[in-house]
Design a protein around this motif. Structure first.
Motif, mmCIF file in Angstrom:
data_model
loop_
_atom_site.group_PDB
_atom_site.id
_atom_site.type_symbol
_atom_site.label_atom_id
_atom_site.label_comp_id
_atom_site.label_asym_id
_atom_site.label_seq_id
_atom_site.Cartn_x
_atom_site.Cartn_y
_atom_site.Cartn_z
ATOM 1 N N GLU A 16 0.833 -1.216 0.000
ATOM 2 C CA GLU A 16 0.000 0.000 0.000
ATOM 3 C C GLU A 16 0.860 1.256 0.000
ATOM 4 O OE1 GLU A 16 -3.269 0.545 2.751
ATOM 5 O OE2 GLU A 16 -3.699 -1.608 2.655
ATOM 6 N N LEU A 17 1.952 1.223 0.779
ATOM 7 C CA LEU A 17 2.867 2.365 0.778
ATOM 8 C C LEU A 17 3.408 2.595 -0.631
ATOM 9 C CD1 LEU A 17 5.030 1.823 3.976
ATOM 10 C CD2 LEU A 17 3.159 3.442 3.655
ATOM 11 N N GLY A 18 3.789 1.506 -1.292
ATOM 12 C CA GLY A 18 4.302 1.610 -2.656
ATOM 13 C C GLY A 18 3.285 2.209 -3.603
ATOM 14 N N GLU A 19 2.043 1.770 -3.483
ATOM 15 C CA GLU A 19 0.981 2.301 -4.339
ATOM 16 C C GLU A 19 0.747 3.788 -4.060
ATOM 17 O OE1 GLU A 19 -2.407 -0.205 -3.648
ATOM 18 O OE2 GLU A 19 -1.354 -1.992 -4.371
ATOM 19 N N ASP A 20 0.762 4.158 -2.778
ATOM 20 C CA ASP A 20 0.531 5.559 -2.410
ATOM 21 C C ASP A 20 1.648 6.470 -2.915
ATOM 22 O OD1 ASP A 20 -1.777 4.758 -1.118
ATOM 23 O OD2 ASP A 20 -0.928 4.906 0.901
ATOM 24 N N LEU A 21 2.877 5.964 -2.948
ATOM 25 C CA LEU A 21 4.024 6.778 -3.355
ATOM 26 C C LEU A 21 4.352 6.675 -4.843
ATOM 27 C CD1 LEU A 21 6.401 6.134 -0.319
ATOM 28 C CD2 LEU A 21 4.862 8.060 -0.689
ATOM 29 N N ALA A 22 3.688 5.781 -5.549
ATOM 30 C CA ALA A 22 3.964 5.590 -6.981
ATOM 31 C C ALA A 22 3.841 6.882 -7.793
ATOM 32 C CB ALA A 22 3.069 4.494 -7.553
ATOM 33 N N PRO A 23 2.839 7.736 -7.538
ATOM 34 C CA PRO A 23 2.751 8.977 -8.316
ATOM 35 C C PRO A 23 3.987 9.878 -8.184
ATOM 36 C CG PRO A 23 0.673 8.568 -7.202
ATOM 37 C CD PRO A 23 1.661 7.575 -6.664
ATOM 38 N N ALA A 24 4.762 9.701 -7.114
ATOM 39 C CA ALA A 24 5.985 10.492 -6.913
ATOM 40 C C ALA A 24 7.192 9.853 -7.583
ATOM 41 C CB ALA A 24 6.248 10.665 -5.420
ATOM 42 N N GLY A 25 6.973 8.716 -8.276
ATOM 43 C CA GLY A 25 8.066 8.040 -8.963
ATOM 44 C C GLY A 25 8.671 6.879 -8.199
ATOM 45 N N VAL A 26 8.069 6.496 -7.092
ATOM 46 C CA VAL A 26 8.572 5.391 -6.280
ATOM 47 C C VAL A 26 8.155 4.069 -6.918
ATOM 48 C CG1 VAL A 26 8.422 4.267 -4.015
ATOM 49 C CG2 VAL A 26 8.590 6.762 -4.177
ATOM 50 N N ALA A 102 6.920 7.047 5.581
ATOM 51 C CA ALA A 102 7.234 6.831 4.161
ATOM 52 C C ALA A 102 7.332 8.165 3.430
ATOM 53 C CB ALA A 102 6.183 5.939 3.514
ATOM 54 N N GLU A 103 6.427 9.072 3.730
ATOM 55 C CA GLU A 103 6.478 10.417 3.118
ATOM 56 C C GLU A 103 7.752 11.147 3.530
ATOM 57 O OE1 GLU A 103 4.601 12.060 0.938
ATOM 58 O OE2 GLU A 103 3.061 10.526 0.710
ATOM 59 N N ALA A 104 8.115 11.030 4.814
ATOM 60 C CA ALA A 104 9.334 11.684 5.296
ATOM 61 C C ALA A 104 10.572 11.082 4.636
ATOM 62 C CB ALA A 104 9.428 11.556 6.819
ATOM 63 N N ALA A 105 10.578 9.765 4.468
ATOM 64 C CA ALA A 105 11.710 9.098 3.801
ATOM 65 C C ALA A 105 11.799 9.518 2.342
ATOM 66 C CB ALA A 105 11.565 7.584 3.912
ATOM 67 N N LEU A 106 10.658 9.634 1.687
ATOM 68 C CA LEU A 106 10.637 10.086 0.295
ATOM 69 C C LEU A 106 11.252 11.487 0.190
ATOM 70 C CD1 LEU A 106 9.779 9.919 -2.685
ATOM 71 C CD2 LEU A 106 7.502 10.704 -1.967
ATOM 72 N N LYS A 107 10.850 12.381 1.052
ATOM 73 C CA LYS A 107 11.391 13.740 1.038
ATOM 74 C C LYS A 107 12.904 13.733 1.302
ATOM 75 C CE LYS A 107 7.159 16.086 2.328
ATOM 76 N NZ LYS A 107 6.418 16.777 3.376
ATOM 77 N N PHE A 108 13.340 12.903 2.235
ATOM 78 C CA PHE A 108 14.763 12.841 2.549
ATOM 79 C C PHE A 108 15.563 12.327 1.349
ATOM 80 C CE2 PHE A 108 18.527 10.632 4.167
ATOM 81 C CZ PHE A 108 19.170 11.703 4.776
ATOM 82 N N VAL A 109 15.119 11.240 0.756
ATOM 83 C CA VAL A 109 15.839 10.651 -0.370
ATOM 84 C C VAL A 109 15.793 11.575 -1.598
ATOM 85 C CG1 VAL A 109 15.841 8.708 -2.001
ATOM 86 C CG2 VAL A 109 15.603 8.287 0.446
ATOM 87 N N ALA A 110 14.686 12.281 -1.766
ATOM 88 C CA ALA A 110 14.556 13.207 -2.887
ATOM 89 C C ALA A 110 15.347 14.503 -2.658
ATOM 90 C CB ALA A 110 13.084 13.528 -3.150
#
Length: 112
Positions: A16-26, A102-110
């Motif tokens: 589910e996390l993967g699906e939620d973050l997919a629009p951001a390119g994950v 997951a959102e915080a990790a996405l922001k950090f990695v990006a």
């Protein structure tokens, strides 16, 4: 990292996390021998048994908040007391909080 089996509930929550973050390119990938969430070939999270590991950045408020959760520990894939400084492993008991991390990790990695 020693491969641990994941419960169906943990796999579902991770997917589910993967699906939620997919629009951001994950995308789903492999890192540390585990199913991972990747952005531009960089891991931001991986599933380790019924735990999830997030790359939050050692000096961030999110990193401190994650470590304050019951059962959370610094991620030490070697098991030799050499944890990765930016990574925190959270138990399934905290799965309701996984999306925020997951959102915080996405922001950090990006780099945002």
């Amino acid at each position: 990292m020693e491969k641990q089996d994941s419960s169906a509930a943990a796999v579902s929550a991770f997917e589910e996390l993967g699906e939620d973050l997919a629009p951001a390119g994950v995308v789903m990938g492999q890192m540390f021998g585990a199913t991972s969430l990747m952005l531009n070939k960089k891991a931001l999270a991986c599933l380790n048994g019924d735990k999830i590991v997030f790359k939050l950045g050692r000096d961030t408020a999110e990193h401190a908040r994650a470590l304050a959760l019951p059962g959370a520990v610094p991620f030490d894939p070697s098991g030799l007391n050499r944890p990765y400084k930016d990574w925190v492993e959270l138990p399934f008991d905290a799965h309701e909080q996984w999306p925020a991390f997951a959102e915080a990790a996405l922001k950090f990695v990006a780099g945002k």
